[in-house]
Design an enzyme around this catalytic site. Sequence first.
Site, PDB file in Angstrom:
ATOM      1  CB  SER A 192      -0.939   0.010   1.212  1.00 23.70           C
ATOM      2  OG  SER A 192      -1.884  -1.025   1.116  1.00 23.70           O
ATOM      3  CG  ASP A 235      -3.698  -0.017  -2.297  1.00 26.84           C
ATOM      4  OD1 ASP A 235      -4.624  -0.822  -2.540  1.00 26.84           O
ATOM      5  OD2 ASP A 235      -3.326   0.245  -1.147  1.00 26.84           O
TER       6      ASP A 235
END
Length: 357
Positions: A79, A293
Amino acid sequence: MKYLITLLLLGASISNWAQSPVNTEIQKPKNIILLIGDGMGLSQVSASFYFNEETSNFTRFNDIGLMRTSSSAQLVTDSAAGATAFASGVKTYNGAVGFSNKNKPVTSIVEILSESGYATGVIATSSVVHATPAAFYAHVKSRRIYQQIAEQLAESELDFIAGGGDKFFSQRTDGKNLYEDFKAKGFDVHTDALPEMISDKKQLIILAEDGMPKMIDGRGDFLPNSTQMALDYLSKNEEGFFLMIEGSQIDWGGHDNDTDYLLGEQIDFDKTIGIALDFAENNGNTLVIVTADHETGGFTLSAKGDNYYKLDPTFATSGHSATLIPVFAYGPGSESFRGIYENTDIFHKMMELLGKK
């Protein structure tokens, strides 16, 4: 003769049409809402259709693309690297927040727009110092340095902040109480509940020790309600605004291989998308972008054995995967997000549409 005249007139008409200028100018938005469903791949999006009592808000998008997500050093991103790609337009190594792969800080869209007079905000169902929100305001070599990230948040130019993470502000090992720093900068600080009304001052809303509760544990409408509050607040700024909203715990449900956890978070995120789209439809000058993401869990909506009338959601991993990620866009400039491209292009497309490139 009549046939020849008809051909000549038709040829002249086609010639005039071909020479006429075609307006291909892309509309420019005043505001951008970026919604990130952390860990949300195409199967998670599909789950919004099969397990949702309401019509999925994903049906409201016409401009859709696909995005490659690998980080600078790894095929499978985390992330931190994924959010840094969105926030600053650079590929970096897993774990880096607002840092390049050469260990240099990189400027984020929040920092650029704040300097230009835009109002800015971040909302998350994780702590607000977690990797994804942090990439929009912080610069650290490791996503795990939470106390340092919290200090950088207190020094940032953000106007609206909502999520969890109380222990990084008021239960610190260095004894500092960062809430006092926020108040000194003109913030209203809320730590008990999402306020029914807010003042014109900047807003810090921290409602959990770390991450917010799961939807299946009774979080309620924190994400859609805080989104509506942020939009009402930020849209008062005449220059424009940028708001990042993260459905953080879609990722956590994927890591846990917990279908109920994942579905609760996905449907909550879908509802929040509806709040953003309703605002954009009424406003007319707002671009909404929805993406992720990365995908988490290798989530699949399989048939239940030979029974093609029932779905049996399954997982392939407790980690992330490298599958291409969908990008949905609505509003002025949405056509720019069609096609297949790198995750860093999200930043560059946003900046170009806002006239900052």
